[in-house]
Design a protein around this motif. Structure first.
Motif, mmCIF file in Angstrom:
data_model
loop_
_atom_site.group_PDB
_atom_site.id
_atom_site.type_symbol
_atom_site.label_atom_id
_atom_site.label_comp_id
_atom_site.label_asym_id
_atom_site.label_seq_id
_atom_site.Cartn_x
_atom_site.Cartn_y
_atom_site.Cartn_z
ATOM 1 N N GLU A 94 0.842 -1.217 0.000
ATOM 2 C CA GLU A 94 0.000 0.000 0.000
ATOM 3 C C GLU A 94 0.869 1.255 0.000
ATOM 4 N N HIS A 95 1.994 1.160 0.701
ATOM 5 C CA HIS A 95 2.863 2.330 0.816
ATOM 6 C C HIS A 95 3.256 2.866 -0.572
ATOM 7 N N ALA A 96 3.578 1.961 -1.495
ATOM 8 C CA ALA A 96 4.034 2.392 -2.829
ATOM 9 C C ALA A 96 2.927 3.141 -3.559
ATOM 10 N N LEU A 98 0.531 5.006 -2.227
ATOM 11 C CA LEU A 98 0.441 6.358 -1.666
ATOM 12 C C LEU A 98 1.638 7.212 -2.097
ATOM 13 N N ARG A 99 2.805 6.612 -2.048
ATOM 14 C CA ARG A 99 4.029 7.389 -2.307
ATOM 15 C C ARG A 99 4.078 7.863 -3.764
ATOM 16 N N ARG A 100 3.612 7.001 -4.690
ATOM 17 C CA ARG A 100 3.621 7.379 -6.112
ATOM 18 C C ARG A 100 2.833 8.672 -6.354
ATOM 19 N N VAL A 151 7.073 28.141 2.871
ATOM 20 C CA VAL A 151 7.283 27.343 1.649
ATOM 21 C C VAL A 151 6.256 26.207 1.590
ATOM 22 N N ILE A 152 6.069 25.489 2.695
ATOM 23 C CA ILE A 152 5.180 24.323 2.670
ATOM 24 C C ILE A 152 3.720 24.760 2.510
ATOM 25 N N CYS A 153 3.348 25.883 3.143
ATOM 26 C CA CYS A 153 1.980 26.391 2.985
ATOM 27 C C CYS A 153 1.729 26.756 1.522
ATOM 28 N N VAL A 239 3.208 18.373 8.990
ATOM 29 C CA VAL A 239 3.994 18.151 10.214
ATOM 30 C C VAL A 239 5.472 17.969 9.864
ATOM 31 N N ALA A 240 5.740 17.178 8.811
ATOM 32 C CA ALA A 240 7.137 16.952 8.413
ATOM 33 C C ALA A 240 7.773 18.283 8.019
ATOM 34 N N GLY A 241 6.982 19.138 7.360
ATOM 35 C CA GLY A 241 7.498 20.440 6.954
ATOM 36 C C GLY A 241 7.697 21.387 8.134
ATOM 37 N N GLU A 243 8.455 20.411 11.510
ATOM 38 C CA GLU A 243 9.258 19.974 12.652
ATOM 39 C C GLU A 243 10.703 19.645 12.320
ATOM 40 N N THR A 244 11.055 19.740 11.049
ATOM 41 C CA THR A 244 12.377 19.222 10.675
ATOM 42 C C THR A 244 13.341 20.318 10.211
ATOM 43 N N THR A 245 13.019 20.956 9.062
ATOM 44 C CA THR A 245 13.961 21.930 8.499
ATOM 45 C C THR A 245 14.243 23.061 9.484
ATOM 46 N N ALA A 290 13.984 7.494 14.651
ATOM 47 C CA ALA A 290 12.973 7.337 13.593
ATOM 48 C C ALA A 290 11.614 6.996 14.222
ATOM 49 N N THR A 291 10.551 7.132 13.441
ATOM 50 C CA THR A 291 9.203 6.904 13.966
ATOM 51 C C THR A 291 8.997 5.416 14.309
ATOM 52 N N LEU A 292 7.958 5.165 15.079
ATOM 53 C CA LEU A 292 7.762 3.834 15.693
ATOM 54 C C LEU A 292 7.577 2.695 14.687
ATOM 55 N N ARG A 293 8.284 1.594 14.960
ATOM 56 C CA ARG A 293 8.153 0.366 14.183
ATOM 57 C C ARG A 293 7.932 -0.793 15.144
ATOM 58 N N TYR A 294 7.521 -1.962 14.592
ATOM 59 C CA TYR A 294 7.405 -3.146 15.451
ATOM 60 C C TYR A 294 7.811 -4.379 14.655
ATOM 61 N N LEU A 342 22.312 8.567 7.970
ATOM 62 C CA LEU A 342 20.903 8.153 7.979
ATOM 63 C C LEU A 342 19.956 9.267 8.400
ATOM 64 N N ALA A 343 20.395 10.516 8.296
ATOM 65 C CA ALA A 343 19.563 11.624 8.793
ATOM 66 C C ALA A 343 18.188 11.666 8.118
ATOM 67 N N PHE A 344 18.100 11.206 6.869
ATOM 68 C CA PHE A 344 16.811 11.194 6.176
ATOM 69 C C PHE A 344 16.192 9.794 6.166
ATOM 70 N N VAL A 348 12.145 2.207 2.164
ATOM 71 C CA VAL A 348 10.961 2.757 1.481
ATOM 72 C C VAL A 348 10.461 4.057 2.111
ATOM 73 N N HIS A 349 10.750 4.267 3.400
ATOM 74 C CA HIS A 349 10.265 5.494 4.061
ATOM 75 C C HIS A 349 11.289 6.628 3.997
ATOM 76 N N TYR A 350 12.336 6.458 3.172
ATOM 77 C CA TYR A 350 13.336 7.532 3.031
ATOM 78 C C TYR A 350 12.612 8.851 2.784
ATOM 79 N N CYS A 351 13.116 9.900 3.431
ATOM 80 C CA CYS A 351 12.421 11.194 3.442
ATOM 81 C C CYS A 351 12.016 11.689 2.052
ATOM 82 N N LEU A 352 10.750 11.980 1.926
ATOM 83 C CA LEU A 352 10.207 12.530 0.683
ATOM 84 C C LEU A 352 10.718 13.953 0.446
HETATM 85 C C1 HEM Z 1 16.106 18.454 7.500
HETATM 86 C C2 HEM Z 1 14.861 18.169 7.299
HETATM 87 C C3 HEM Z 1 14.297 16.775 7.312
HETATM 88 C C4 HEM Z 1 14.760 15.636 7.910
HETATM 89 C C5 HEM Z 1 16.034 15.452 8.718
HETATM 90 C C6 HEM Z 1 13.797 14.579 7.624
HETATM 91 C C7 HEM Z 1 13.946 13.278 8.040
HETATM 92 C C8 HEM Z 1 13.083 12.260 7.728
HETATM 93 C C9 HEM Z 1 13.230 10.889 8.157
HETATM 94 C C10 HEM Z 1 14.354 10.369 9.049
HETATM 95 C C11 HEM Z 1 12.215 10.173 7.640
HETATM 96 C C12 HEM Z 1 11.960 8.677 7.826
HETATM 97 C C13 HEM Z 1 11.268 8.404 9.136
HETATM 98 C C14 HEM Z 1 11.144 6.929 9.448
HETATM 99 O O1 HEM Z 1 11.505 6.069 8.624
HETATM 100 O O2 HEM Z 1 10.672 6.623 10.558
HETATM 101 C C15 HEM Z 1 11.395 11.093 6.882
HETATM 102 C C16 HEM Z 1 10.254 10.732 6.210
HETATM 103 C C17 HEM Z 1 9.442 11.644 5.590
HETATM 104 N N1 HEM Z 1 9.694 12.983 5.397
HETATM 105 FE FE1 HEM Z 1 11.287 14.027 6.034
HETATM 106 N N2 HEM Z 1 12.780 15.105 6.889
HETATM 107 C C18 HEM Z 1 13.036 16.433 6.663
HETATM 108 C C19 HEM Z 1 12.261 17.324 5.956
HETATM 109 C C20 HEM Z 1 11.103 16.999 5.326
HETATM 110 C C21 HEM Z 1 10.269 17.932 4.583
HETATM 111 C C22 HEM Z 1 10.602 19.404 4.367
HETATM 112 C C23 HEM Z 1 9.200 17.218 4.140
HETATM 113 C C24 HEM Z 1 7.998 17.636 3.310
HETATM 114 C C25 HEM Z 1 7.809 18.732 2.804
HETATM 115 C C26 HEM Z 1 9.348 15.856 4.587
HETATM 116 C C27 HEM Z 1 8.454 14.839 4.339
HETATM 117 C C28 HEM Z 1 8.616 13.531 4.737
HETATM 118 C C29 HEM Z 1 7.634 12.490 4.467
HETATM 119 C C30 HEM Z 1 6.301 12.663 3.743
HETATM 120 C C31 HEM Z 1 8.152 11.302 5.000
HETATM 121 C C32 HEM Z 1 7.508 9.915 4.959
HETATM 122 C C33 HEM Z 1 8.009 9.164 3.754
HETATM 123 C C34 HEM Z 1 7.458 7.744 3.649
HETATM 124 O O3 HEM Z 1 7.040 7.166 4.647
HETATM 125 O O4 HEM Z 1 7.449 7.244 2.512
HETATM 126 N N3 HEM Z 1 10.511 15.761 5.291
HETATM 127 N N4 HEM Z 1 11.942 12.360 6.939
#
Ligand code: HEM
Length: 409
Positions: A94-96, A98-100, A151-153, A239-241, A243-245, A290-294, A342-344, A348-352
Motif C-alpha cells: 500500500e505504501h508504494a 500512496l508514495r507514487r 514554503v510548505i503552505c 507536520v514533516a514540513g 518539525e524538521t527543516t 525514527a518513527t515507531l516500528r514493530y 541516515l539523517a533522512f 521505502v520510508h526515506y524522506c520525501l
Molecule cells: C532536514 C529536514 C528533514 C529531515 C532530517 C527529515 C527526516 C526524515 C526521516 C528520518 C524520515 C523517515 C522516518 C522513518 O523512517 O521513521 C522522513 C520521512 C518523511 N519525510 Fe522528512 N525530513 C526532513 C524534511 C522533510 C520535509 C521538508 C518534508 C515535506 C515537505 C518531509 C516529508 C517527509 C515524508 C512525507 C516522509 C515519509 C516518507 C514515507 O514514509 O514514505 N521531510 N523524513
C-alpha cells in the motif's frame, strides 16, 4: 532494562556511545512506560529499516500487541484516526501506491524551481529582522520556523496566516510523550477539522495549481486515495514540513555560532555551505529517533534477538555517530565524507522532502551569513533549551544578537 538518562534531550550522544560499546540493540523503557528495542549501530539500523518483518501500520493486532494495547484499541491512542492513514503508518505494497501520488511534487526539477521563491522569503524575513531595533531576536521563531512553513503552505496552497495555529498543534502531535491525551485529542481534532474544511472549500471553488488540488484530483479516482488517506497525507506533509527543516537551520546556526570564526568564514563563501549542511545532518540532524516500528517475527542483531511483536526504534542520531563508519564521529567536520548517513532515514520510508530540506537550509544559511556576518549567541550554550521529544532534536529558541554585541557569557 535501560532508561533514558536525565540529560538525554540536552545531549543524547554520550549515552548512545555507551550503548554502542555494548551492542547494536538494547531494551529500553520509555518515559511513557512503553518497552522498546533501541537500535544504535549504523549497520543494524540499515538492516532494520529495510527488514520485511519490521512494520509500521499501527492499526494491526501485531502493533497493538507490541504496544500492550487491548485488541479493540484504535491503535493510534488519542490521535483522531482520520489523520492516521499516511505514509509513515503504511507498509508495502500500500505504501508504494500512496508514495507514487506525491513523488512528482517533490521531483528534483520541481524543487529546484522553488529556489527563487525560497530566496525571496528568506530575504523578506531578514529585512523584517533587520528593521527590529531591539538587536536581539529569537532566530528560531523569526527565521528558521517561518521560512520552511511559508514554503510548505505555498506548496500545499494553504493560507500562511494559519501557521501559528499549526505550530502549536504540530508541537503537541510530535511531543506525544509529554502531551496529555486530552491535548493530543484536541490538537488532532482541530487538524482534521481544518483540513476537511480546506478540502471542501477547494472542491467547491475549483482546483488550483497546488499539491492539495493535485491530491484531490487523485482522490476522485477512489481506487487510488480515500478521503482519510487524503487528509492524512496533507497532515503528514504539514507536520514533516514544520518539525524538521526549522531544526536543521537552528542546530546549524547554533553549532556555527559556538565557533564564531567558522560562522564568519562562510561570508562570501556560499560554495562551502552544501558540505557543511550535509555534515550537520550527520552530526546533529533534526530527527534523533525514527518513527515507531514493530517486529512481526524474531530478528537477530549481533548477539541479541528481538522477539516478534515488540516495539523497535532506530536511533538515527546514534547510527550517524557510529565510529565504524565515521572516524572521530563526535567532531563536527564539514571536510569529511558524510556518505551513508541516515539523517533522512533509509529504505521505502526515506524522506520525501530531503531535496526541499537541503535547498531551504542552504539558502537560509547563505542569506543569513551574507546579511548578518557578525551574529553572536545571546546566551551561553549551557542555557540553550532543547525540545523534550525523543523524535525531534531541536532547540526551543535560539536567542542571538544581530550586530555582534558581546555575548552574555
Ligand atoms: C532536514 C529536514 C528533514 C529531515 C532530517 C527529515 C527526516 C526524515 C526521516 C528520518 C524520515 C523517515 C522516518 C522513518 O523512517 O521513521 C522522513 C520521512 C518523511 N519525510 Fe522528512 N525530513 C526532513 C524534511 C522533510 C520535509 C521538508 C518534508 C515535506 C515537505 C518531509 C516529508 C517527509 C515524508 C512525507 C516522509 C515519509 C516518507 C514515507 O514514509 O514514505 N521531510 N523524513
Amino acid at each position: 532494562m535501560r532508561q533514558l538518562p536525565q540529560d538525554f534531550f540536552r545531549s543524547p550522544y554520550a549515552f548512545y556511545e555507551e550503548l554502542r560499546a555494548e551492542g547494536p540493540v538494547h531494551a529500553i523503557q520509555l518515559n511513557t512506560g512503553v518497552r522498546a528495542w533501541l537500535v544504535v549501530d549504523l549497520d543494524a539500523a540499515r538492516e532494520v529499516l529495510r527488514h520485511p518483518a519490521i512494520r509500521k501500520d499501527p492499526h494491526t493486532d501485531a502493533s497493538r500487541e507490541a504496544r500492550g494495547l487491548p485488541a479493540d484499541d484504535t491503535g493510534v491512542g488519542a490521535v483522531n484516526t482520520r489523520i492516521s492513514y499516511h505514509l509513515l503508518n503504511t507498509d508495502p505494497p500500500e505504501h508504494a501506491r500512496l508514495r507514487r501520488l506525491v513523488t512528482p511534487a517533490f521531483a528534483p526539477v520541481r524543487i529546484d524551481a522553488l529556489a527563487p521563491r525560497v530566496l525571496a522569503i528568506a530575504d523578506e524575513l531578514l529585512d523584517r529582522i533587520a528593521a527590529d531595533d531591539a538587536g536581539r531576536v529569537d532566530l528560531l521563531s523569526e527565521y528558521a520556523f517561518p521560512l520552511p512553513i511559508t514554503v510548505i503552505c505555498e506548496l500545499l496552497g494553504m493560507p500562511v496566516a494559519d501557521r501559528e495555529d499549526f505550530r502549536e498543534w504540530s508541537r503537541v502531535v510530535v511531543e506525544v510523550s509529554t502531551a496529555t491525551p486530552t491535548e493530543i485529542r484536541h490538537a488532532t481534532d482541530a487538524i482534521t477539522d481544518y483540513f476537511e474544511r480546506l478540502i471542501a472549500r477547494r472542491r467547491a471553488e475549483g482546483l488550483g495549481d497546488d499539491l492539495v488540488s493535485d491530491l484531490i484530483a487523485a482522490n476522485s479516482d477512489g481506487e487510488r486515495l480515500t478521503d482519510d488517506e487524503l487528509i492524512s497525507m496533507v497532515f503528514l506533509i504539514m507536520v514533516a514540513g514544520h518539525e524538521t527543516t526549522v531544526n536543521l537551520i537552528g542546530n546549524t546556526v547554533l553549532t556555527l555560532l559556538l565557533d564564531p570564526a567558522r560562522y564568519r568564514a562562510l561570508h562570501g563563501n556560499p560554495a562551502a555551505v552544501p558540505a557543511l549542511i550535509e555534515e550537520m545532518l550527520r552530526y546533529n540532524g533534526p530527527v534523533n529517533v525514527a518513527t515507531l516500528r514493530y517486529s512481526t517475527a524474531p530478528i537477530t542483531l549481533g548477539d541479541t534477538e528481538i522477539p516478534a511483536n515488540e516495539v523497535v526504534l532506530v536511533a538515527l542520531g546514534s547510527a550517524n555517530h557510529d565510529e565504524r563508519h565515521f572516524i572521530d564521529a563526535a567532531r563536527f567536520d564539514p571536510e569529511r565524507s558524510t556518505s551513508g548517513h541516515l539523517a533522512f532515514g533509509h529504505g521505502v520510508h526515506y524522506c520525501l522532502g530531503a531535496g526541499l530540506a537541503r535547498l531551504e537550509a542552504r539558502i537560509a544559511l547563505t542569506r543569513l551569513v551574507e546579511r548578518f556576518p557578525d551574529l553572536t549567541l545571546a546566551v551561553d550554550d549551557a542555557e540553550m533549551r532543547w525540545r523534550e521529544s525523543i523524535l525531534i532534536r531541536g532547540l526551543q529558541d535560539l536567542p542571538v544578537d544581530l550586530a555582534g554585541a558581546p555575548a552574555l557569557r
